[in-house]
Design a protein around this motif. Sequence first.
Motif, PDB file in Angstrom:
ATOM      1  N   TYR A 101      -0.916   2.793  -2.993  1.00  0.00           N
ATOM      2  CA  TYR A 101      -2.156   3.554  -2.906  1.00  0.00           C
ATOM      3  C   TYR A 101      -1.812   5.003  -2.604  1.00  0.00           C
ATOM      4  CZ  TYR A 101      -7.077   4.371  -1.916  1.00  0.00           C
ATOM      5  OH  TYR A 101      -8.366   4.836  -1.954  1.00  0.00           O
ATOM      6  N   ASP A 160      -7.438   3.768   4.808  1.00  0.00           N
ATOM      7  CA  ASP A 160      -6.871   3.372   3.524  1.00  0.00           C
ATOM      8  C   ASP A 160      -6.160   2.029   3.589  1.00  0.00           C
ATOM      9  OD1 ASP A 160      -7.782   5.494   2.024  1.00  0.00           O
ATOM     10  OD2 ASP A 160      -6.082   6.770   2.518  1.00  0.00           O
ATOM     11  N   ILE A 191       0.834  -1.207   0.000  1.00  0.00           N
ATOM     12  CA  ILE A 191       0.000   0.000   0.000  1.00  0.00           C
ATOM     13  C   ILE A 191       0.867   1.255   0.000  1.00  0.00           C
ATOM     14  CG2 ILE A 191      -1.611   1.329   1.424  1.00  0.00           C
ATOM     15  CD1 ILE A 191      -2.868  -1.378   2.211  1.00  0.00           C
ATOM     16  N   THR A 228      -4.107  -6.576  -6.919  1.00  0.00           N
ATOM     17  CA  THR A 228      -4.781  -5.475  -7.587  1.00  0.00           C
ATOM     18  C   THR A 228      -3.892  -4.870  -8.664  1.00  0.00           C
ATOM     19  OG1 THR A 228      -4.009  -3.886  -5.924  1.00  0.00           O
ATOM     20  CG2 THR A 228      -6.151  -4.908  -5.560  1.00  0.00           C
ATOM     21  N   ASP A 247      -1.186  -2.320  -7.705  1.00  0.00           N
ATOM     22  CA  ASP A 247      -1.304  -2.170  -6.249  1.00  0.00           C
ATOM     23  C   ASP A 247      -2.237  -1.024  -5.857  1.00  0.00           C
ATOM     24  OD1 ASP A 247       0.543  -4.191  -6.174  1.00  0.00           O
ATOM     25  OD2 ASP A 247       2.248  -2.866  -5.807  1.00  0.00           O
ATOM     26  N   ARG A 248      -3.246  -0.746  -6.671  1.00  0.00           N
ATOM     27  CA  ARG A 248      -4.107   0.413  -6.419  1.00  0.00           C
ATOM     28  C   ARG A 248      -5.246   0.104  -5.452  1.00  0.00           C
ATOM     29  NH1 ARG A 248      -0.368   3.342  -7.941  1.00  0.00           N
ATOM     30  NH2 ARG A 248      -0.667   5.050  -9.413  1.00  0.00           N
ATOM     31  N   ARG A 249      -5.333  -1.114  -4.942  1.00  0.00           N
ATOM     32  CA  ARG A 249      -6.282  -1.460  -3.881  1.00  0.00           C
ATOM     33  C   ARG A 249      -7.736  -1.210  -4.292  1.00  0.00           C
ATOM     34  NH1 ARG A 249      -3.874  -4.911  -2.152  1.00  0.00           N
ATOM     35  NH2 ARG A 249      -5.302  -5.012  -0.394  1.00  0.00           N
ATOM     36  N   GLN A 304     -10.989  11.791  -6.368  1.00  0.00           N
ATOM     37  CA  GLN A 304     -10.682  10.525  -7.037  1.00  0.00           C
ATOM     38  C   GLN A 304     -11.336  10.517  -8.420  1.00  0.00           C
ATOM     39  OE1 GLN A 304      -8.312   8.855  -5.466  1.00  0.00           O
ATOM     40  NE2 GLN A 304      -9.235   7.360  -4.103  1.00  0.00           N
ATOM     41  N   LYS A 345      -8.466  -0.703   2.413  1.00  0.00           N
ATOM     42  CA  LYS A 345      -8.893  -0.820   1.028  1.00  0.00           C
ATOM     43  C   LYS A 345      -8.276  -2.075   0.410  1.00  0.00           C
ATOM     44  CE  LYS A 345     -11.257   2.959   1.212  1.00  0.00           C
ATOM     45  NZ  LYS A 345     -10.802   4.247   0.722  1.00  0.00           N
TER      46      LYS A 345
END
Length: 585
Positions: A271, A328, A247, A467, A470-472, A424, A331
């Motif tokens: 993230y 976060d 993350i 993901t 790694d963007r969760r 976002q 997530k």
Amino acid sequence: MNYPVWDIPASGLLIAVIAILHVFVSHFAVGGGFYLVLLERKARRIGDAPLLGYARQLSRFFILLTLVFGAISGVGIWFTIGLVHPQATSSLINTFVWGWAIEWTFFFVEIAAAMVYYYGWDRLSARLHMAIGWIYVAAAWLSLVVINGILTYMMTPGQWILTRGFWDAFFNETYWPALFARTFVAVGLAGLYAIWTAAWLPDSALKGRIARDAAWRWVLPMAVAIPLSLVWYLGAATRAGVPVAEIFGAKDGGLLGLLSAVFSTGIATGYPVAQRAAWWVIVAAVVLTVLTVLLAAARSRTYGKPLAAAMMALGLVAMGGSEWVREDLRKPWVIGQYMFVNSLRLPAPDGAPAPPAEFVARFGSDRFTVDAVNSAGVMKASAWVRPVPDHLLAPDDYAGRADHQGRELFRALCSACHTIDGYQAIRPLVRGKSPDALNGLLARLASPVDAAGNASAWNVVPAHVKTWRDRRMPPFAGTDDERQLLAAYLALVGGTAPSALGPPAPSEDAGKAYYDTNCAACHGPDGLAPFDPKNRKPEEFYEMIGRLPEINEMMPAFEGTEEQRKALAEHLASLPGKTPTGGAR
């Protein structure tokens, strides 16, 4: 998905604003109780009338802030989470119904004790008055003890995934380090609020005594204890399966590795929201610690309201940022390994308690698990999406259908985190990308893997999620047709002309089809790394495709067939190169 969508921009930010302010006050409600009782005890023991007068004055500020604002903002949290994430709220109520009842009992005792304490200064004996204060302290801290179990469960539910047991959920892997950290945060905030209120005192000698005591004995112990407890907490979270290093974009989960990643200027994985929040937490905490030392050592008698206000603001940033990071770290889950942030649930693992057979016979099986929605589709599973009007079902109006149905899919699956142009924002992320590229990206947003990174199933415990970059993000759930419609809608949002959209058709060029689906999102003209073949031959690309992670650790390994690898190499070699700077030569 089984509740209506509350259509306001960035609804999660509304929870964040209310919750951060509530947490900043509610922790003072715990630590401030300790501070008040100990301050009164000290003043009575040494016969210090000015100090006792300050304690009495502080108790008025304390009761107004904690019982009025704290209670109202607490209700506000329940109201907003019920609207923003009703399914998660329902699950928390069902799982912790007796825990909530116990916490509300402690809260009732806390309110009653605080009121008696404030109105009892002239009505109760000193001994009884302090006894009431200690009752408040115990009730407030025990309320924190209960809430901490519920908050930590949402990230690390522990064995609850298999047993569905209350105590397995409550005493989860991160319970004890989080309780230790929150207790010291409460202590530190008590000192910070004392410095703030003392800034209004006209007696500089009294102000200096209060500020020095609050700084050395309350704020600075927090500055020492919190980093230690966070190391404990992050280690426990990592052992529970939370990919902390991933993350933060760190190469390992060590403290130095995490700090290096947070302060790196070249972060490209992980993230980003959590990384930026962690940066603000560390900077605000360090500055607050330095100001506290300077105030205690040199300015305790002469500091003014601006400095006190700056310290309060830094405390709010540090506290709010840490809560943001905690959220976060969870997530893409809203309840770890059980429910994704868009309300999709995982199928029950083998051995977990199942609903009674008569319940399933009457109401059917859970239609909101990832597997069930993949099979039936979002439009059939959810009763709250708007159906497609008949005139958009015509084959020649695919863009109109994509605009309508894709918008509904975006609301159901994506709007919990993303807006179109605000927080976002999705438009900058999809600008210039083709429907094929977006379709391929949606297909690999998230997938289940085991601890070693091998492909797994959603009902395997513990659940690990691989993901995209790694963007969760949670996985896309729905039929292939729905995924293509969502991709077409996102392409429209990104600027693709409606006339350029049509039903997906098989491509005769296997290499181009693979490139458009798997590579163009990052390597297209508007991607993060526009592709330049540099006059390489197909044989060179064939060899490079076999070692993509070695070339760039951000790229996943090639997962296609041998025929697709050859076709992709041919296609890459056929692509035009970049125009040299200054024009073609």
